[in-house]
Write an enzyme that holds these catalytic residues in place. Structure first.
Site, short mmCIF file in Angstrom:
data_model
loop_
_atom_site.label_atom_id
_atom_site.label_comp_id
_atom_site.label_asym_id
_atom_site.label_seq_id
_atom_site.Cartn_x
_atom_site.Cartn_y
_atom_site.Cartn_z
N ASN A 216 0.84 -1.20 0.00
CA ASN A 216 0.00 0.00 0.00
C ASN A 216 0.88 1.25 0.00
O ASN A 216 2.11 1.15 0.01
CB ASN A 216 -0.98 -0.02 1.19
CG ASN A 216 -0.24 -0.03 2.51
OD1 ASN A 216 0.51 0.89 2.83
ND2 ASN A 216 -0.42 -1.10 3.27
N ASP A 285 -4.26 -6.66 5.28
CA ASP A 285 -5.19 -7.59 5.92
C ASP A 285 -5.09 -9.00 5.30
O ASP A 285 -5.47 -9.97 5.93
CB ASP A 285 -6.63 -7.08 5.76
CG ASP A 285 -6.88 -5.88 6.67
OD1 ASP A 285 -6.44 -5.93 7.84
OD2 ASP A 285 -7.48 -4.89 6.22
N LYS A 295 9.78 -16.37 -10.37
CA LYS A 295 8.94 -15.32 -10.92
C LYS A 295 7.77 -15.93 -11.72
O LYS A 295 8.00 -16.80 -12.56
CB LYS A 295 9.80 -14.43 -11.84
CG LYS A 295 9.06 -13.23 -12.33
CD LYS A 295 9.96 -12.38 -13.22
CE LYS A 295 9.09 -11.40 -13.96
NZ LYS A 295 9.71 -10.88 -15.16
N PHE A 329 -4.93 3.65 14.55
CA PHE A 329 -5.30 4.61 13.51
C PHE A 329 -6.40 3.96 12.69
O PHE A 329 -6.46 2.73 12.59
CB PHE A 329 -4.11 4.92 12.59
CG PHE A 329 -3.23 6.03 13.08
CD1 PHE A 329 -2.40 5.85 14.17
CD2 PHE A 329 -3.24 7.27 12.45
CE1 PHE A 329 -1.59 6.87 14.63
CE2 PHE A 329 -2.43 8.30 12.89
CZ PHE A 329 -1.61 8.10 13.99
N LYS A 343 -13.87 0.31 15.21
CA LYS A 343 -12.54 -0.29 15.46
C LYS A 343 -12.08 -0.01 16.89
O LYS A 343 -11.43 -0.86 17.51
CB LYS A 343 -11.53 0.28 14.45
CG LYS A 343 -11.75 -0.26 13.04
CD LYS A 343 -10.85 0.37 12.00
CE LYS A 343 -11.22 -0.16 10.62
NZ LYS A 343 -10.55 0.52 9.52
N LYS A 347 -11.35 -3.42 18.83
CA LYS A 347 -9.94 -3.74 19.11
C LYS A 347 -9.55 -3.35 20.54
O LYS A 347 -8.39 -3.40 20.90
CB LYS A 347 -9.04 -3.06 18.07
CG LYS A 347 -9.39 -3.46 16.63
CD LYS A 347 -8.31 -3.13 15.62
CE LYS A 347 -8.78 -3.44 14.21
NZ LYS A 347 -7.71 -3.56 13.22
#
Ligand code: PMT
Length: 406
Positions: A216, A285, A295, A329, A343, A347
Protein backbone atom coordinates in the site's frame (compact mmCIF):
# COMPACT_ATOMS: atom_id res chain seq x y z
CA UNK A 1 21.65 35.18 40.80
CA UNK A 2 19.84 32.29 39.07
CA UNK A 3 21.56 28.93 39.09
CA UNK A 4 21.90 26.97 35.85
CA UNK A 5 21.57 23.56 37.53
CA UNK A 6 17.82 23.77 38.11
CA UNK A 7 16.83 24.74 34.59
CA UNK A 8 15.51 22.48 31.85
CA UNK A 9 17.43 24.77 29.47
CA UNK A 10 20.77 23.61 30.80
CA UNK A 11 22.98 22.51 27.89
CA UNK A 12 20.29 23.20 25.28
CA UNK A 13 21.27 24.83 21.99
CA UNK A 14 18.89 27.71 21.41
CA UNK A 15 18.91 29.35 17.99
CA UNK A 16 17.64 32.89 18.47
CA UNK A 17 16.38 34.60 15.31
CA UNK A 18 16.24 38.38 15.60
CA UNK A 19 14.25 40.26 12.97
CA UNK A 20 14.01 43.97 12.24
CA UNK A 21 11.69 45.52 14.81
CA UNK A 22 12.27 48.10 17.51
CA UNK A 23 11.93 45.33 20.12
CA UNK A 24 15.18 43.79 18.82
CA UNK A 25 16.96 45.45 21.74
CA UNK A 26 15.02 43.16 24.12
CA UNK A 27 16.55 40.13 22.39
CA UNK A 28 19.88 41.10 23.95
CA UNK A 29 18.43 40.48 27.40
CA UNK A 30 16.90 37.21 26.15
CA UNK A 31 20.42 36.03 25.26
CA UNK A 32 21.73 37.02 28.67
CA UNK A 33 18.91 35.27 30.54
CA UNK A 34 19.19 32.10 28.44
CA UNK A 35 22.90 31.91 29.17
CA UNK A 36 22.27 32.30 32.88
CA UNK A 37 20.03 29.24 32.59
CA UNK A 38 22.94 27.32 31.09
CA UNK A 39 21.82 27.36 27.43
CA UNK A 40 24.11 27.86 24.41
CA UNK A 41 22.70 30.67 22.33
CA UNK A 42 23.33 31.04 18.59
CA UNK A 43 22.01 34.27 17.15
CA UNK A 44 20.91 34.75 13.56
CA UNK A 45 20.13 38.36 12.62
CA UNK A 46 18.17 39.41 9.58
CA UNK A 47 19.30 42.47 7.59
CA UNK A 48 16.50 44.47 9.22
CA UNK A 49 17.63 43.54 12.72
CA UNK A 50 21.07 44.96 12.04
CA UNK A 51 19.51 48.42 11.79
CA UNK A 52 18.49 48.19 15.44
CA UNK A 53 21.25 46.29 17.25
CA UNK A 54 24.81 45.50 16.23
CA UNK A 55 26.17 42.05 15.62
CA UNK A 56 28.93 42.83 18.12
CA UNK A 57 26.42 43.18 20.96
CA UNK A 58 25.00 39.71 20.33
CA UNK A 59 28.45 38.22 19.80
CA UNK A 60 29.63 39.55 23.15
CA UNK A 61 26.47 38.51 24.97
CA UNK A 62 26.28 35.00 23.48
CA UNK A 63 30.01 34.33 23.26
CA UNK A 64 29.29 32.66 19.93
CA UNK A 65 29.65 33.82 16.34
CA UNK A 66 26.57 35.66 15.06
CA UNK A 67 25.19 34.92 11.61
CA UNK A 68 24.21 37.97 9.61
CA UNK A 69 24.74 36.85 6.03
CA UNK A 70 23.97 33.55 4.31
CA UNK A 71 26.77 34.10 1.81
CA UNK A 72 29.56 35.05 4.22
CA UNK A 73 32.52 32.69 4.62
CA UNK A 74 31.76 30.21 7.40
CA UNK A 75 34.54 30.20 9.96
CA UNK A 76 33.01 28.48 12.94
CA UNK A 77 30.09 26.19 12.10
CA UNK A 78 30.87 23.05 10.17
CA UNK A 79 29.54 23.12 6.72
CA UNK A 80 27.02 25.24 5.41
CA UNK A 81 23.76 26.81 5.91
CA UNK A 82 21.98 24.05 7.75
CA UNK A 83 24.53 23.42 10.51
CA UNK A 84 22.56 25.46 13.04
CA UNK A 85 19.30 23.87 11.94
CA UNK A 86 20.75 20.49 12.92
CA UNK A 87 22.34 21.70 16.14
CA UNK A 88 19.24 23.45 17.49
CA UNK A 89 17.20 21.97 20.32
CA UNK A 90 14.79 24.83 19.88
CA UNK A 91 14.46 27.92 17.69
CA UNK A 92 13.01 31.17 19.04
CA UNK A 93 12.33 34.13 16.77
CA UNK A 94 11.97 37.28 18.90
CA UNK A 95 10.93 39.78 17.84
CA UNK A 96 9.08 38.31 14.85
CA UNK A 97 7.96 41.05 12.48
CA UNK A 98 4.90 40.89 10.22
CA UNK A 99 7.20 40.58 7.22
CA UNK A 100 9.05 37.65 8.78
CA UNK A 101 5.75 35.89 9.65
CA UNK A 102 4.50 36.29 6.08
CA UNK A 103 7.69 34.82 4.65
CA UNK A 104 7.71 31.95 7.16
CA UNK A 105 4.06 31.15 6.41
CA UNK A 106 5.03 30.77 2.73
CA UNK A 107 8.04 28.59 3.49
CA UNK A 108 10.52 31.04 1.95
CA UNK A 109 14.26 30.55 2.31
CA UNK A 110 15.80 33.83 1.18
CA UNK A 111 18.11 34.40 4.14
CA UNK A 112 19.86 32.41 6.82
CA UNK A 113 17.03 32.61 9.33
CA UNK A 114 14.38 31.43 6.87
CA UNK A 115 16.66 28.64 5.61
CA UNK A 116 17.31 27.47 9.17
CA UNK A 117 13.59 27.38 9.93
CA UNK A 118 12.87 25.25 6.90
CA UNK A 119 15.73 22.87 7.56
CA UNK A 120 15.35 22.32 11.30
CA UNK A 121 13.44 19.54 12.99
CA UNK A 122 13.58 21.38 16.32
CA UNK A 123 10.46 23.03 17.77
CA UNK A 124 10.04 26.63 16.61
CA UNK A 125 8.66 29.48 18.73
CA UNK A 126 7.80 32.87 17.26
CA UNK A 127 7.08 35.96 19.32
CA UNK A 128 5.29 38.51 17.11
CA UNK A 129 5.96 42.18 17.89
CA UNK A 130 4.57 45.02 15.80
CA UNK A 131 2.07 47.84 15.64
CA UNK A 132 -1.42 46.76 16.79
CA UNK A 133 -3.12 47.37 13.43
CA UNK A 134 -0.47 45.29 11.67
CA UNK A 135 -0.86 42.53 14.25
CA UNK A 136 -4.65 42.51 13.97
CA UNK A 137 -4.60 42.66 10.18
CA UNK A 138 -6.39 39.62 8.77
CA UNK A 139 -3.37 38.68 6.66
CA UNK A 140 -1.05 38.61 9.67
CA UNK A 141 -3.60 36.55 11.59
CA UNK A 142 -3.95 34.13 8.67
CA UNK A 143 -0.17 33.79 8.53
CA UNK A 144 -0.08 33.00 12.25
CA UNK A 145 -2.84 30.45 11.81
CA UNK A 146 -0.91 28.78 9.03
CA UNK A 147 2.25 28.69 11.11
CA UNK A 148 0.34 27.14 14.02
CA UNK A 149 -1.05 24.52 11.64
CA UNK A 150 2.53 23.66 10.68
CA UNK A 151 3.49 23.13 14.30
CA UNK A 152 4.98 26.55 15.13
CA UNK A 153 4.41 27.71 18.69
CA UNK A 154 3.18 31.30 18.75
CA UNK A 155 3.95 33.32 21.89
CA UNK A 156 1.08 35.81 22.18
CA UNK A 157 2.22 39.44 22.25
CA UNK A 158 1.55 41.58 25.32
CA UNK A 159 -0.71 44.64 25.24
CA UNK A 160 0.36 48.13 26.21
CA UNK A 161 2.05 51.28 24.98
CA UNK A 162 3.90 50.62 21.71
CA UNK A 163 6.96 52.39 20.32
CA UNK A 164 4.86 53.84 17.49
CA UNK A 165 2.81 55.81 20.02
CA UNK A 166 -0.33 53.66 19.89
CA UNK A 167 -1.58 51.31 22.54
CA UNK A 168 -2.82 47.71 22.11
CA UNK A 169 -1.64 44.16 21.37
CA UNK A 170 1.75 43.87 19.69
CA UNK A 171 4.38 44.30 22.39
CA UNK A 172 7.14 41.73 22.65
CA UNK A 173 6.70 39.93 26.00
CA UNK A 174 9.45 40.65 28.53
CA UNK A 175 12.64 38.59 28.11
CA UNK A 176 12.04 36.82 31.43
CA UNK A 177 8.65 35.61 30.10
CA UNK A 178 10.10 34.43 26.79
CA UNK A 179 12.75 32.41 28.60
CA UNK A 180 10.07 30.98 30.92
CA UNK A 181 8.06 29.81 27.88
CA UNK A 182 11.04 27.81 26.59
CA UNK A 183 11.87 26.47 30.03
CA UNK A 184 8.30 25.27 30.59
CA UNK A 185 8.25 23.69 27.16
CA UNK A 186 11.27 21.53 27.97
CA UNK A 187 9.90 20.68 31.41
CA UNK A 188 6.43 19.67 30.27
CA UNK A 189 7.66 17.84 27.22
CA UNK A 190 9.83 15.42 29.19
CA UNK A 191 6.66 13.73 30.35
CA UNK A 192 7.49 10.30 28.90
CA UNK A 193 10.77 9.73 30.74
CA UNK A 194 10.88 6.16 32.04
CA UNK A 195 8.05 5.02 29.72
CA UNK A 196 8.40 2.52 26.90
CA UNK A 197 6.51 3.55 23.78
CA UNK A 198 6.08 1.06 20.95
CA UNK A 199 5.28 2.59 17.55
CA UNK A 200 4.56 0.93 14.21
CA UNK A 201 4.99 2.72 10.89
CA UNK A 202 4.81 2.14 7.16
CA UNK A 203 3.03 -0.49 5.12
CA UNK A 204 3.76 -4.17 4.74
CA UNK A 205 4.81 -6.09 1.64
CA UNK A 206 3.13 -9.43 1.05
CA UNK A 207 5.22 -11.32 -1.53
CA UNK A 208 3.65 -13.05 -4.52
CA UNK A 209 6.92 -14.25 -5.95
CA UNK A 210 10.59 -13.18 -5.62
CA UNK A 211 9.95 -9.83 -7.39
CA UNK A 212 6.32 -8.89 -6.74
CA UNK A 213 4.28 -8.08 -3.68
CA UNK A 214 0.93 -6.69 -2.51
CA UNK A 215 1.43 -3.43 -0.67
CA UNK A 216 0.00 0.00 0.00
CA UNK A 217 0.97 3.67 -0.20
CA UNK A 218 2.11 4.19 3.40
CA UNK A 219 5.45 6.05 3.59
CA UNK A 220 5.93 5.73 7.35
CA UNK A 221 5.89 9.53 7.87
CA UNK A 222 3.09 9.47 10.45
CA UNK A 223 4.60 6.71 12.57
CA UNK A 224 8.13 8.13 12.34
CA UNK A 225 6.82 11.52 13.51
CA UNK A 226 5.24 9.84 16.55
CA UNK A 227 8.47 7.95 17.30
CA UNK A 228 10.54 11.14 17.01
CA UNK A 229 8.20 13.10 19.27
CA UNK A 230 8.09 10.33 21.88
CA UNK A 231 11.89 10.12 21.97
CA UNK A 232 12.15 13.89 22.37
CA UNK A 233 9.74 13.64 25.31
CA UNK A 234 12.10 11.19 26.98
CA UNK A 235 10.46 7.83 26.17
CA UNK A 236 12.32 4.64 25.45
CA UNK A 237 11.02 4.19 21.89
CA UNK A 238 10.86 1.02 19.81
CA UNK A 239 9.82 1.66 16.22
CA UNK A 240 8.70 -1.36 14.23
CA UNK A 241 8.95 -0.16 10.64
CA UNK A 242 7.76 -1.66 7.41
CA UNK A 243 9.78 -1.12 4.22
CA UNK A 244 10.13 2.69 4.08
CA UNK A 245 12.88 5.07 3.01
CA UNK A 246 13.09 7.25 6.13
CA UNK A 247 15.97 7.95 8.50
CA UNK A 248 15.63 6.63 12.03
CA UNK A 249 14.85 9.51 14.43
CA UNK A 250 17.51 10.20 17.08
CA UNK A 251 17.28 8.05 20.18
CA UNK A 252 14.88 5.52 18.65
CA UNK A 253 15.45 1.73 18.50
CA UNK A 254 14.23 0.53 15.11
CA UNK A 255 13.19 -2.97 14.11
CA UNK A 256 12.71 -3.40 10.35
CA UNK A 257 10.11 -5.85 9.08
CA UNK A 258 8.65 -6.69 5.69
CA UNK A 259 5.41 -8.61 6.08
CA UNK A 260 2.40 -8.38 8.40
CA UNK A 261 3.45 -11.65 10.03
CA UNK A 262 6.93 -10.23 10.73
CA UNK A 263 5.38 -7.05 12.12
CA UNK A 264 3.11 -9.18 14.32
CA UNK A 265 6.08 -11.12 15.73
CA UNK A 266 8.20 -7.97 16.31
CA UNK A 267 5.36 -6.11 18.03
CA UNK A 268 4.36 -9.04 20.24
CA UNK A 269 8.00 -9.47 21.33
CA UNK A 270 8.01 -5.91 22.71
CA UNK A 271 4.42 -5.67 23.93
CA UNK A 272 4.52 -7.05 27.47
CA UNK A 273 6.92 -4.34 28.69
CA UNK A 274 5.38 -1.44 26.72
CA UNK A 275 3.53 1.39 28.48
CA UNK A 276 1.93 2.64 25.28
CA UNK A 277 1.50 1.38 21.72
CA UNK A 278 0.73 3.62 18.77
CA UNK A 279 -0.12 1.66 15.65
CA UNK A 280 0.27 4.01 12.71
CA UNK A 281 1.30 1.21 10.33
CA UNK A 282 -0.91 0.25 7.41
CA UNK A 283 -0.89 -3.52 7.77
CA UNK A 284 -2.08 -5.69 4.89
CA UNK A 285 -5.19 -7.59 5.92
CA UNK A 286 -4.52 -10.35 3.37
CA UNK A 287 -1.51 -12.11 1.86
CA UNK A 288 -1.23 -14.44 -1.13
CA UNK A 289 -1.86 -18.01 -0.01
CA UNK A 290 1.08 -19.25 -2.06
CA UNK A 291 4.41 -17.50 -2.51
CA UNK A 292 5.88 -18.70 -5.82
CA UNK A 293 9.52 -19.76 -5.60
CA UNK A 294 10.23 -18.36 -9.07
CA UNK A 295 8.94 -15.32 -10.92
CA UNK A 296 5.38 -16.02 -12.11
CA UNK A 297 5.36 -16.16 -15.91
CA UNK A 298 2.55 -14.54 -17.81
CA UNK A 299 0.08 -16.74 -19.63
CA UNK A 300 -3.00 -16.12 -21.73
CA UNK A 301 -6.16 -15.36 -19.76
CA UNK A 302 -6.52 -14.11 -16.22
CA UNK A 303 -4.48 -14.99 -13.20
CA UNK A 304 -6.41 -15.92 -10.09
CA UNK A 305 -4.76 -15.30 -6.74
CA UNK A 306 -6.05 -16.76 -3.53
CA UNK A 307 -5.56 -14.50 -0.52
CA UNK A 308 -5.63 -15.54 3.11
CA UNK A 309 -6.11 -13.39 6.21
CA UNK A 310 -3.14 -11.89 8.02
CA UNK A 311 -3.23 -11.61 11.80
CA UNK A 312 -4.97 -8.49 13.06
CA UNK A 313 -2.10 -7.31 15.26
CA UNK A 314 -3.97 -4.53 17.00
CA UNK A 315 -6.94 -6.73 17.81
CA UNK A 316 -4.62 -9.24 19.41
CA UNK A 317 -2.96 -6.44 21.43
CA UNK A 318 -6.41 -5.36 22.59
CA UNK A 319 -7.21 -8.89 23.74
CA UNK A 320 -3.91 -9.16 25.66
CA UNK A 321 -4.05 -5.61 27.02
CA UNK A 322 -2.85 -5.06 30.58
CA UNK A 323 -1.26 -1.73 31.61
CA UNK A 324 -0.73 -0.52 28.04
CA UNK A 325 -2.39 2.55 26.58
CA UNK A 326 -3.43 1.40 23.11
CA UNK A 327 -3.78 3.82 20.22
CA UNK A 328 -4.88 2.73 16.76
CA UNK A 329 -5.30 4.61 13.51
CA UNK A 330 -8.25 4.23 11.18
CA UNK A 331 -7.62 4.88 7.50
CA UNK A 332 -11.03 5.42 5.94
CA UNK A 333 -12.39 6.78 2.67
CA UNK A 334 -16.04 7.05 3.76
CA UNK A 335 -18.13 7.12 7.00
CA UNK A 336 -14.83 7.89 8.71
CA UNK A 337 -16.10 8.43 12.27
CA UNK A 338 -18.56 5.53 12.21
CA UNK A 339 -15.96 3.00 11.04
CA UNK A 340 -13.31 4.37 13.39
CA UNK A 341 -15.69 4.09 16.36
CA UNK A 342 -16.30 0.44 15.44
CA UNK A 343 -12.54 -0.29 15.46
CA UNK A 344 -12.09 1.52 18.79
CA UNK A 345 -14.60 -0.84 20.33
CA UNK A 346 -13.70 -4.05 18.51
CA UNK A 347 -9.94 -3.74 19.11
CA UNK A 348 -10.32 -2.63 22.76
CA UNK A 349 -8.38 0.64 22.24
CA UNK A 350 -8.01 3.71 24.45
CA UNK A 351 -7.94 6.04 21.44
CA UNK A 352 -8.32 5.85 17.71
CA UNK A 353 -6.99 8.46 15.31
CA UNK A 354 -9.35 8.63 12.34
CA UNK A 355 -7.99 10.01 9.09
CA UNK A 356 -9.82 10.48 5.84
CA UNK A 357 -7.31 8.99 3.41
CA UNK A 358 -9.23 10.12 0.35
CA UNK A 359 -7.77 13.64 0.92
CA UNK A 360 -4.54 14.58 -0.87
CA UNK A 361 -3.20 16.61 2.06
CA UNK A 362 -3.91 13.97 4.71
CA UNK A 363 -3.36 10.29 5.38
CA UNK A 364 -0.98 8.45 3.06
CA UNK A 365 2.32 10.11 2.04
CA UNK A 366 1.41 13.74 2.81
CA UNK A 367 3.50 15.72 5.31
CA UNK A 368 0.27 16.91 6.91
CA UNK A 369 -2.72 15.20 8.40
CA UNK A 370 -6.21 16.16 9.54
CA UNK A 371 -7.82 13.83 12.05
CA UNK A 372 -10.49 13.21 14.63
CA UNK A 373 -9.37 11.48 17.81
CA UNK A 374 -12.03 9.29 19.41
CA UNK A 375 -11.48 8.26 23.01
CA UNK A 376 -12.81 5.25 24.88
CA UNK A 377 -14.04 7.80 27.41
CA UNK A 378 -16.45 9.16 24.78
CA UNK A 379 -14.29 12.17 23.81
CA UNK A 380 -14.32 13.22 20.20
CA UNK A 381 -11.83 15.91 19.17
CA UNK A 382 -11.30 17.27 15.70
CA UNK A 383 -7.85 18.52 14.73
CA UNK A 384 -7.41 20.77 11.69
CA UNK A 385 -4.81 20.19 9.01
CA UNK A 386 -1.33 20.33 10.55
CA UNK A 387 2.09 18.75 10.15
CA UNK A 388 2.34 15.09 11.12
CA UNK A 389 5.01 16.11 13.63
CA UNK A 390 2.64 18.55 15.35
CA UNK A 391 -0.11 15.93 15.36
CA UNK A 392 2.32 13.45 16.92
CA UNK A 393 2.61 15.68 19.98
CA UNK A 394 -1.16 15.99 20.25
CA UNK A 395 -1.51 12.19 20.19
CA UNK A 396 1.23 11.88 22.81
CA UNK A 397 -0.47 14.48 25.02
CA UNK A 398 -3.48 12.13 25.11
CA UNK A 399 -1.24 9.12 25.76
CA UNK A 400 0.64 10.90 28.58
CA UNK A 401 -2.66 11.89 30.18
CA UNK A 402 -3.93 8.30 30.08
CA UNK A 403 -0.81 6.58 31.48
CA UNK A 404 -1.11 5.30 35.03
CA UNK A 405 0.72 7.75 37.36
CA UNK A 406 4.11 6.97 38.83
O1 PMT B 1 2.71 6.30 6.52
P1 PMT B 1 2.11 7.57 5.97
O2 PMT B 1 2.34 7.74 4.49
O3 PMT B 1 2.52 8.77 6.78
O4 PMT B 1 0.50 7.46 6.12
C1 PMT B 1 -0.08 7.44 7.37
C2 PMT B 1 -1.26 6.45 7.46
C3 PMT B 1 -2.39 6.88 6.54
C4 PMT B 1 -0.79 5.04 7.08
C5 PMT B 1 -1.73 6.47 8.96
O5 PMT B 1 -2.15 7.78 9.29
C6 PMT B 1 -2.85 5.49 9.22
O6 PMT B 1 -4.02 5.77 9.05
N1 PMT B 1 -2.47 4.24 9.63
C7 PMT B 1 -3.42 3.12 9.78
C8 PMT B 1 -3.66 2.47 8.47
C9 PMT B 1 -4.55 1.27 8.55
O7 PMT B 1 -4.13 0.19 8.30
O8 PMT B 1 -5.76 1.49 9.03
P2 PMT B 1 -6.90 0.34 9.21
O9 PMT B 1 -8.14 1.14 9.44
O10 PMT B 1 -6.87 -0.64 8.12
O11 PMT B 1 -6.45 -0.40 10.55
C10 PMT B 1 -6.89 0.00 11.85
C11 PMT B 1 -5.76 -0.21 12.86
O12 PMT B 1 -5.50 -1.60 12.99
C12 PMT B 1 -4.46 0.45 12.50
O13 PMT B 1 -3.90 1.00 13.68
C13 PMT B 1 -3.61 -0.70 11.95
O14 PMT B 1 -2.21 -0.50 12.25
C14 PMT B 1 -4.14 -1.89 12.73
N2 PMT B 1 -4.10 -3.16 11.99
C15 PMT B 1 -4.78 -3.31 10.83
C16 PMT B 1 -4.75 -4.52 10.15
C17 PMT B 1 -4.00 -5.58 10.70
N3 PMT B 1 -3.93 -6.75 10.07
N4 PMT B 1 -3.31 -5.41 11.83
C18 PMT B 1 -3.36 -4.22 12.49
O15 PMT B 1 -2.72 -4.07 13.55
Amino acid sequence: METAGASSLLGKHVVLGVTGGIAAYKAVEVVSRLRKKGAHVHVIMTRGAQNFVTELTFREMSDEPVITDMWAKVTHYHVEHIALAKLADVVLVAPATANFLAKAACGMADDMLMTTLLATKAPIFVAPAMNTAMYENAMTQENLERLRAHGFHVVEPASGQLACGTSGAGRLPEPIELVAVLEQFFESKRDLVGRKVLVTAGGTHEPLDPVRYLGNRSTGKMGFAVAEAAAQRGADVVLVAGPVGLETPAGVRRVDVLTAQEMHDAVLAEYATADAVIKAAAVADYRPKERAGQKIKKKDGSLLLELVRNPDILKELGEKKQQQVLVGFAAETERVIEYAAGKLEKKNLDFIVANDVSRKDAGFSADTNCVTILGRDGTHTEHPLMSKRALADIILDRVAGALPKG
